[in-house]
Design an enzyme around this catalytic site. Structure first.
Site, mmCIF file in Angstrom:
data_model
loop_
_atom_site.group_PDB
_atom_site.id
_atom_site.type_symbol
_atom_site.label_atom_id
_atom_site.label_comp_id
_atom_site.label_asym_id
_atom_site.label_seq_id
_atom_site.Cartn_x
_atom_site.Cartn_y
_atom_site.Cartn_z
ATOM 1 N N GLU A 231 66.212 96.610 16.933
ATOM 2 C CA GLU A 231 65.961 95.181 16.731
ATOM 3 C C GLU A 231 66.596 94.433 17.897
ATOM 4 O O GLU A 231 67.794 94.613 18.176
ATOM 5 C CB GLU A 231 66.565 94.700 15.414
ATOM 6 C CG GLU A 231 66.306 93.223 15.151
ATOM 7 C CD GLU A 231 67.004 92.713 13.903
ATOM 8 O OE1 GLU A 231 66.726 91.566 13.505
ATOM 9 O OE2 GLU A 231 67.834 93.453 13.340
ATOM 10 N N ARG A 452 75.405 108.606 10.925
ATOM 11 C CA ARG A 452 75.702 107.681 12.016
ATOM 12 C C ARG A 452 77.083 108.009 12.566
ATOM 13 O O ARG A 452 77.902 108.653 11.899
ATOM 14 C CB ARG A 452 75.654 106.234 11.541
ATOM 15 C CG ARG A 452 76.692 105.888 10.504
ATOM 16 C CD ARG A 452 76.634 104.408 10.133
ATOM 17 N NE ARG A 452 77.017 103.566 11.243
ATOM 18 C CZ ARG A 452 76.910 102.234 11.239
ATOM 19 N NH1 ARG A 452 76.387 101.622 10.197
ATOM 20 N NH2 ARG A 452 77.304 101.524 12.268
ATOM 21 N N LYS A 462 76.137 95.023 14.271
ATOM 22 C CA LYS A 462 75.733 94.026 15.256
ATOM 23 C C LYS A 462 76.079 92.612 14.797
ATOM 24 O O LYS A 462 76.427 91.759 15.609
ATOM 25 C CB LYS A 462 74.235 94.140 15.543
ATOM 26 C CG LYS A 462 73.899 95.133 16.632
ATOM 27 C CD LYS A 462 72.517 94.943 17.197
ATOM 28 C CE LYS A 462 71.435 95.209 16.185
ATOM 29 N NZ LYS A 462 70.091 95.190 16.813
#
Length: 733
Positions: A231, A452, A462
């Site tokens: 994104e 992750r 983020k």
């Protein structure tokens, strides 16, 4: 074209002579092209006997490295030189040398194996014999470079024990000849670089050890297409790097398939073209080359029609429930009062949303999955929202935008993605992903979850990173304290080390909280062999010292920038009777103690003078007496120093950093502000040797005894050079 094939695991003392000869041939004759390659022992056996290949294997001591050198000479007469000719000695061996000294050249080729021994007792005698031979000689045989020089030099340079003995400089004639051959033959630097690169490649090949990539992805025989869907709402961080590299690895290395980079640009409130461009650049820096780049915004028209299809099929509905109530109802398993609205009402509200009217802003579209499914991700998630803000690609064309959970499976299916690799945090939403494809009768996509990467004292959200940027906690997205790709690169991480570290983690589903220590230790393996060595002295309370026994006038010598890698180049080292040393070193000295001035020799501390303030224990000045015949091995203190005469010292600012967060792991209910580290930046003024003036931004060096540094700002008029400390894995930072 001929090939020189070398056994990758053979002794370098055996391989380097042939490598030098091949490199010399390539460099000295534009018509010569010898392909040099390393192979494992099995491949080498298969290659032996081929007429176009010159092989040197693990049994080379028996056959003699000079055989491979000689066969290179046979293939390329340009190796002969001006005053030489080829002479056949016996069927498999040719030698090169002066016409009058052919037998001497042959003799030294045969004696090359004497320098293969890896213990000093065995090799000492051949080294001393060679030293004696070189007493009045520039070359081993005759008056120009011959293959005898290349063969013997290569064997010594490839033998750690022999090379260490020569480097000490105690074997004077041998050391003189060794340096002369190296400095006057550019091919040697090329060969050493090639050998070092091969050694580095072997390390890289082991980078994925411990990580299993055999995860048995289904239906790979039909082709593999992966995708990385960032994104554009911020810069890529190390977690994104893992997702990108794994998708790239499985698509291009494991299965020779296709990888798509698709920008998930469905939220105009957070996304910018700046972030999009940065992501493209960072992927390229990591060596990731998508076969196709696309945008979810390219599919807005398709997604709109798919949503209409769900509404008409009564598999979705419009809802104007406020956010807090909707969250509570989903948590408690309570159906929305709008859940059973008519198709006509739902379509009408969706059209108002599409127009971006005041009425439309009140509504959203929810998928009609379940009210009370134990998996709360399946409790009627929102799939469309109204947002009149302009989109960075489509402008004001659209006022409605799909959520990631709605558009991702649809676009994956439309673009031909076969395997969606994504982090384990999406596992609860996998049934949701499959529901979308089933409800719309679209082609299925296989999903694989991987863990992750989490690091201690590090945020990888983020949203939270953006908050740090907006609040001025950091300088920006490329702050060296940030886990963004740009941040860690600005701190001094190399892309090669980043790739190795991430690929070594593999696609495992085990969730671990990683320490940065191993991360930076991986980086050190890459920078240590190539980082030039320089000297810096801390400016505050630096101690001037007078050196008795030094020459009356300052003088300069050319020294290697890297003692173990001549290919790094040379630097100017200035010697004089006036030098500067660190206060910390001076405080440790005792009267008449013998110390070592690194790169110069030993000296004896003859006088220690304090400052005028009796309460201050700082040393004010020193008087040293050179004692160059002293043994540097016997001194406890080996210090760095800088001549204050004969050079213009370079002002530098050395910057170090600490973690932004004081807690190893931030929990969901923690307030980040409670764990912010108030002191994370440390700056020290220093002066460095004159060579530092030539450094450019992004250069990586080592200040001896102080650590590795990346140049963030090069020296500018009136402004010092600014260098960031690069962690090595030993420190906690």
């Amino acid at each position: 074209m001929a090939s020189l094939i070398l056994a990758s695991k053979a002794n370098q003392a055996i391989l380097l002579p042939a490598l030098l000869a091949a490199t010399y041939a390539n460099d000295s004759d534009p018509n010569v092209s010898i392909n040099i390659q390393f192979e494992d022992a099995e491949s080498l056996k298969q290659a032996e006997g081929a007429t176009a290949e010159l092989t040197l294997g693990t049994d080379a001591p028996t056959r003699g490295s000079e055989n491979a050198v000689a066969r290179l000479v046979e293939a390329y007469p340009s190796l002969q030189g001006k005053h030489t000719k080829l002479v056949r000695v016996y069927p498999s061996q040719l030698i090169i040398g002066l016409q009058a000294d052919i037998h001497k050249v042959n003799e030294w080729l045969a004696r090359t194996s004497a320098y293969y021994a890896m213990d000093f007792k065995t090799i000492e005698s051949p080294l001393l014999e060679l030293d004696s031979h070189l007493t009045l000689r520039t070359y081993i045989v005759g008056y120009s470079l011959t293959v005898a020089d290349l063969s013997v030099w290569g064997a010594i340079r490839g033998n750690k024990v022999a090379y260490a003995a020569v480097k000490k400089g105690n074997i004077l004639n041998l050391s003189r000849w060794f340096r002369f051959v190296e400095e006057t033959n550019t091919s040697i630097a090329s060969a050493i670089h090639f050998m070092n690169a091969q050694a580095l490649e072997k390390k890289t090949a082991k980078s994925k050890e411990g990580a299993s990539y055999d995860i048995a992805l289904p239906d790979t025989e039909k082709g593999v297409v992966t995708r990385f869907p960032p994104e554009p709402s911020g810069y890529l961080h190390i977690g994104h790097a893992k997702a990108a590299l794994l998708n790239d690895y499985f698509a291009h290395e494991q299965y020779k398939g296709t990888m798509i980079c698709r920008f998930d640009d469905t939220n105009p409130s957070k996304e910018k073209e700046e972030f999009q461009d940065a992501i493209v650049e960072d992927l390229a820096l990591m060596g990731i080359k998508p076969d196709k780049t696309s945008y979810t915004s390219d599919y807005f028209e398709d997604l709109y029609h798919y949503c209409v299809k769900l509404l008409k099929a009564r598999k979705a509905y419009a809802d104007d429930t406020d956010q807090d109530t909707m969250r509570q109802e989903r948590g408690d398993g309570i159906a929305s009062r709008r859940r059973d609205a008519t198709v006509e009402d739902n379509l009408s509200h969706f059209e108002e949303m599409k127009k971006g009217t005041t009425e439309g802003l009140r509504w959203c579209i929810r998928a009609k999955m379940s009210v009370d499914n134990p998996n709360k991700a399946m409790r009627d998630p929102v799939i469309y929202r109204c947002n009149p803000q302009s989109h960075h690609r489509t402008g004001t064309t659209w006022k409605i935008y799909p959520t990631y959970d709605f558009c991702c499976p649809i676009v994956d299916s439309l673009e031909g993605v076969t395997h969606a690799l994504r982090t384990i945090e999406y596992r609860d939403r996998n049934p949701q992903y499959d529901w979308m494809l089933d409800a719309l009768n679209l082609r299925k996509v296989h999903i694989w979850d991987f863990a992750r990467m989490n690091f201690i004292r590090t945020l990888l959200s983020k949203r939270k990173l953006a908050k740090f940027v907006d609040q001025g906690v950091v300088w920006g997205w490329d702050d060296p304290r940030f886990p963004t790709i740009r941040g860690i690169r600005r701190r001094g991480m190399t892309i090669e080390a980043l790739r190795e570290f991430i690929l070594k983690q593999g696609p495992s589903r085990n969730i671990v909280n990683l320490d940065w220590t191993l991360f930076w230790a991986t980086n050190k393996k890459y920078i240590d062999p190539v980082a030039p060595r320089h000297t810096a002295i801390i400016k505050e309370n630096a101690v001037p010292a007078t050196v008795k026994g030094a020459r009356a006038a300052p003088y300069t010598e050319q020294k290697p920038k890297h003692g173990k890698n001549p290919g790094v180049g040379m630097k100017s080292v200035v010697f004089s009777g006036s030098i500067l040393i660190d206060q910390e070193d001076a405080r440790s000295f005792e009267q008449d103690e013998e110390i070592t001035l690194m790169g110069w020799g030993n000296a004896i501390v003859r006088k220690i003078s304090g400052t005028l303030n009796p309460l201050n224990k700082d040393v004010g000045s020193l008087e040293l007496e050179l004692h160059l015949q002293g043994d540097v091995k016997k001194t406890d203190k080996k210090i760095t120093w800088l001549s204050t005469e004969g050079q213009e010292l370079v002002p530098v600012e050395l910057v170090d950093f600490d973690y932004l967060i004081t807690k190893d792991k931030i929990e969901d209910d923690d307030e980040i502000e409670d764990f912010l580290n108030p002191h994370t930046e440390f700056r020290v003024a220093a002066v460095a040797d004159c060579n530092v003036a030539e450094l450019k931004e992004n250069d990586i060096i080592q200040f001896e005894r102080k650590g590795y540094y990346r140049v963030d700002k090069a020296l500018a008029r009136g402004q010092p050079a600014v260098l960031f400390n690069i962690p090595t894995g030993k420190a906690s930072k």
